[in-house]
Design a protein around this motif. Structure first.
Motif, PDB file in Angstrom:
ATOM      1  N   PRO A 123       0.741  -1.132   0.085  1.00 42.63           N
ATOM      2  CA  PRO A 123      -0.054   0.066  -0.064  1.00 42.63           C
ATOM      3  C   PRO A 123       0.783   1.271  -0.106  1.00 42.63           C
ATOM      4  O   PRO A 123       0.466   2.357  -0.597  1.00 42.63           O
ATOM      5  CB  PRO A 123      -0.906  -0.247   1.140  1.00 42.63           C
ATOM      6  CG  PRO A 123      -0.844  -1.645   1.716  1.00 42.63           C
ATOM      7  CD  PRO A 123       0.482  -2.029   1.340  1.00 42.63           C
ATOM      8  N   GLY A 124       1.892   1.310   0.773  1.00 45.11           N
ATOM      9  CA  GLY A 124       2.876   2.385   0.737  1.00 45.11           C
ATOM     10  C   GLY A 124       3.473   2.875  -0.642  1.00 45.11           C
ATOM     11  O   GLY A 124       3.493   3.834  -0.922  1.00 45.11           O
ATOM     12  N   VAL A 125       3.586   1.665  -1.459  1.00 41.26           N
ATOM     13  CA  VAL A 125       4.238   2.085  -2.627  1.00 41.26           C
ATOM     14  C   VAL A 125       3.057   2.490  -3.739  1.00 41.26           C
ATOM     15  O   VAL A 125       3.265   3.312  -4.496  1.00 41.26           O
ATOM     16  CB  VAL A 125       5.018   0.698  -3.254  1.00 41.26           C
ATOM     17  CG1 VAL A 125       5.408   0.857  -4.846  1.00 41.26           C
ATOM     18  CG2 VAL A 125       6.143   0.371  -2.436  1.00 41.26           C
ATOM     19  N   LYS A 126       1.868   2.034  -3.571  1.00 39.27           N
ATOM     20  CA  LYS A 126       0.890   2.391  -4.370  1.00 39.27           C
ATOM     21  C   LYS A 126       0.665   3.767  -4.052  1.00 39.27           C
ATOM     22  O   LYS A 126      -0.106   4.448  -4.787  1.00 39.27           O
ATOM     23  CB  LYS A 126      -0.375   1.452  -4.084  1.00 39.27           C
ATOM     24  CG  LYS A 126      -0.301  -0.010  -4.744  1.00 39.27           C
ATOM     25  CD  LYS A 126      -1.368  -0.802  -4.566  1.00 39.27           C
ATOM     26  CE  LYS A 126      -1.406  -1.917  -5.182  1.00 39.27           C
ATOM     27  NZ  LYS A 126      -2.401  -2.986  -4.879  1.00 39.27           N
ATOM     28  N   ALA A 127       0.740   4.274  -2.745  1.00 41.09           N
ATOM     29  CA  ALA A 127       0.372   5.613  -2.384  1.00 41.09           C
ATOM     30  C   ALA A 127       1.567   6.597  -2.682  1.00 41.09           C
ATOM     31  O   ALA A 127       1.383   7.703  -2.386  1.00 41.09           O
ATOM     32  CB  ALA A 127       0.222   5.558  -1.010  1.00 41.09           C
ATOM     33  N   GLY A 128       2.430   6.325  -3.815  1.00 40.60           N
ATOM     34  CA  GLY A 128       3.657   6.834  -3.972  1.00 40.60           C
ATOM     35  C   GLY A 128       4.882   6.882  -3.199  1.00 40.60           C
ATOM     36  O   GLY A 128       6.067   7.607  -3.257  1.00 40.60           O
ATOM     37  N   GLY A 129       4.867   5.776  -2.250  1.00 40.30           N
ATOM     38  CA  GLY A 129       6.097   6.013  -1.413  1.00 40.30           C
ATOM     39  C   GLY A 129       7.387   5.167  -2.170  1.00 40.30           C
ATOM     40  O   GLY A 129       7.284   4.335  -3.152  1.00 40.30           O
ATOM     41  N   VAL A 130       8.534   5.402  -1.525  1.00 35.89           N
ATOM     42  CA  VAL A 130       9.763   4.666  -2.221  1.00 35.89           C
ATOM     43  C   VAL A 130      10.314   3.907  -1.217  1.00 35.89           C
ATOM     44  O   VAL A 130      10.226   4.129  -0.019  1.00 35.89           O
ATOM     45  CB  VAL A 130      10.811   5.908  -2.522  1.00 35.89           C
ATOM     46  CG1 VAL A 130      12.170   5.325  -2.936  1.00 35.89           C
ATOM     47  CG2 VAL A 130      10.368   7.042  -3.503  1.00 35.89           C
ATOM     48  N   VAL A 131      10.973   2.576  -1.964  1.00 33.30           N
ATOM     49  CA  VAL A 131      11.248   1.552  -0.949  1.00 33.30           C
ATOM     50  C   VAL A 131      12.647   1.602  -0.581  1.00 33.30           C
ATOM     51  O   VAL A 131      13.635   1.848  -1.539  1.00 33.30           O
ATOM     52  CB  VAL A 131      11.152   0.295  -1.783  1.00 33.30           C
ATOM     53  CG1 VAL A 131      11.751  -0.932  -1.022  1.00 33.30           C
ATOM     54  CG2 VAL A 131       9.397  -0.083  -1.752  1.00 33.30           C
ATOM     55  N   SER A 132      13.252   1.661   0.488  1.00 33.46           N
ATOM     56  CA  SER A 132      14.678   1.659   0.801  1.00 33.46           C
ATOM     57  C   SER A 132      14.862   0.305   1.706  1.00 33.46           C
ATOM     58  O   SER A 132      14.626   0.131   2.705  1.00 33.46           O
ATOM     59  CB  SER A 132      14.797   3.026   1.842  1.00 33.46           C
ATOM     60  OG  SER A 132      14.940   4.309   1.012  1.00 33.46           O
ATOM     61  N   ARG A 133      15.950  -0.325   1.011  1.00 32.69           N
ATOM     62  CA  ARG A 133      16.279  -1.700   1.655  1.00 32.69           C
ATOM     63  C   ARG A 133      17.487  -1.335   2.537  1.00 32.69           C
ATOM     64  O   ARG A 133      18.540  -0.831   2.142  1.00 32.69           O
ATOM     65  CB  ARG A 133      16.778  -2.589   0.857  1.00 32.69           C
ATOM     66  CG  ARG A 133      15.765  -3.021  -0.492  1.00 32.69           C
ATOM     67  CD  ARG A 133      16.187  -4.065  -1.036  1.00 32.69           C
ATOM     68  NE  ARG A 133      15.166  -4.670  -1.911  1.00 32.69           N
ATOM     69  CZ  ARG A 133      15.472  -5.919  -2.861  1.00 32.69           C
ATOM     70  NH1 ARG A 133      16.511  -6.121  -2.962  1.00 32.69           N
ATOM     71  NH2 ARG A 133      14.527  -6.259  -3.689  1.00 32.69           N
ATOM     72  N   VAL A 134      17.438  -1.356   3.870  1.00 29.87           N
ATOM     73  CA  VAL A 134      18.234  -0.930   5.003  1.00 29.87           C
ATOM     74  C   VAL A 134      19.321  -2.258   4.779  1.00 29.87           C
ATOM     75  O   VAL A 134      20.563  -2.011   5.262  1.00 29.87           O
ATOM     76  CB  VAL A 134      17.821  -0.940   6.292  1.00 29.87           C
ATOM     77  CG1 VAL A 134      18.786  -0.346   7.575  1.00 29.87           C
ATOM     78  CG2 VAL A 134      16.590   0.417   5.848  1.00 29.87           C
ATOM     79  N   MET A 135      18.914  -3.515   4.801  1.00 32.26           N
ATOM     80  CA  MET A 135      19.564  -4.787   5.063  1.00 32.26           C
ATOM     81  C   MET A 135      19.171  -5.386   3.690  1.00 32.26           C
ATOM     82  O   MET A 135      18.202  -5.503   3.202  1.00 32.26           O
ATOM     83  CB  MET A 135      19.506  -5.340   6.385  1.00 32.26           C
ATOM     84  CG  MET A 135      19.579  -4.604   7.474  1.00 32.26           C
ATOM     85  SD  MET A 135      18.858  -5.440   9.041  1.00 32.26           S
ATOM     86  CE  MET A 135      20.190  -6.593   9.021  1.00 32.26           C
ATOM     87  N   ASN A 136      20.326  -6.078   3.075  1.00 31.97           N
ATOM     88  CA  ASN A 136      20.280  -7.052   1.862  1.00 31.97           C
ATOM     89  C   ASN A 136      20.465  -8.169   2.302  1.00 31.97           C
ATOM     90  O   ASN A 136      20.166  -9.391   1.620  1.00 31.97           O
ATOM     91  CB  ASN A 136      20.984  -6.507   0.731  1.00 31.97           C
ATOM     92  CG  ASN A 136      20.598  -5.254   0.042  1.00 31.97           C
ATOM     93  OD1 ASN A 136      19.386  -5.319  -0.028  1.00 31.97           O
ATOM     94  ND2 ASN A 136      21.351  -4.404   0.158  1.00 31.97           N
ATOM     95  N   GLU A 137      21.349  -8.514   3.515  1.00 37.60           N
ATOM     96  CA  GLU A 137      21.424  -9.939   3.873  1.00 37.60           C
ATOM     97  C   GLU A 137      21.390  -9.876   5.485  1.00 37.60           C
ATOM     98  O   GLU A 137      21.584  -8.886   6.201  1.00 37.60           O
ATOM     99  CB  GLU A 137      22.757 -10.501   3.382  1.00 37.60           C
ATOM    100  CG  GLU A 137      23.806  -9.445   3.908  1.00 37.60           C
ATOM    101  CD  GLU A 137      25.465  -9.977   3.233  1.00 37.60           C
ATOM    102  OE1 GLU A 137      25.211 -10.639   2.163  1.00 37.60           O
ATOM    103  OE2 GLU A 137      26.399  -9.450   3.652  1.00 37.60           O
TER     104      GLU A 137
END
Length: 217
Positions: free
Chosen positions: A118-132
């Motif tokens: 829902p946050g992305v559909k509302a125009g938000g941006v994804v930030s990956r803080v950890m990848n592993e």
């Protein structure tokens, strides 16, 4: 784990920088195999075969089989030293594993629902803080990856490490103090955040925009 990786190795009697350079010129990679309460063993691997394995992400978080002559043993990849600008591996560290002793491995996250949250559909941006994530487990419980479902995250929402479901037999290396750390955040686009910040009035001050000028006597 569905994939199996086998490394065919040879003993490396000559060691040192000169011997390592000669190996590399012959298309081989110096390696060291250690752990499991045994002495380290100097090996050499075929460079092209190793490079082929390194193209597969699962290679970094799987139990590997190292075969030397007619003997094989399980191990994990602990370190890969690469040339700073050439597509070349300079050295590899391998650690033997025992079925009844826990190992420490970094395993990648696989994120689910990033595009449908829902946050992305509302125009938000994804930030990956950890990848592993660095985990501890017995070799038989080693996962190829850890899934993180973020399909329910709203705008300004975050998924913490404590909310991630770990596979059976797997624990987080570092303990409970790691649980509050965020893994992924969905935030407003930076431009919107900056605009909102610029539009705020410092506490205790009254906006002067549009205020009437005092009348002259």
């Amino acid at each position: 784990m569905s994939q199996k990786f086998e490394l065919f190795a040879e003993d490396r009697p000559d060691q040192g920088k000169g011997a390592s350079r000669r190996l590399r010129r012959d298309g081989k990679v110096p390696a060291i195999l250690y752990g499991a309460h045994r002495d380290p063993r100097a090996l050499s691997l075929n460079h092209n075969a190793l490079m082929h394995h390194l193209e597969n992400d699962a290679f970094f978080s799987s139990i590997l089989t190292v075969t030397t002559g007619d003997k094989s043993q399980p191990c994990i990849l602990k370190d890969v030293q690469r040339h700073p600008y050439k597509n070349q591996v300079l050295h590899v560290d391998l650690q033997r594993v025992l079925e009844d002793e826990e190992i420490r491995v970094s395993v990648p996250f696989h994120f689910l629902g990033e595009n449908t949250a829902p946050g992305v559909k509302a125009g938000g941006v994804v930030s990956r803080v950890m990848n592993e994530l660095e985990i501890s487990c017995l070799p038989k419980h080693l996962p190829e990856y850890i899934e993180v479902d973020v399909s329910d995250l709203e705008l300004e929402g975050a998924r913490s490490l404590g909310e991630v479901k770990l596979p059976e037999g797997v624990s987080i290396y570092g303990g409970e103090e790691m649980l509050d750390q965020p893994v992924l955040i969905i935030h407003r686009p930076r431009r919107e955040e900056e605009e909102e910040t610029e539009g705020e009035t410092p506490e205790g001050e009254v906006p002067t925009i549009g205020a009437e000028e005092p009348e002259e006597d």
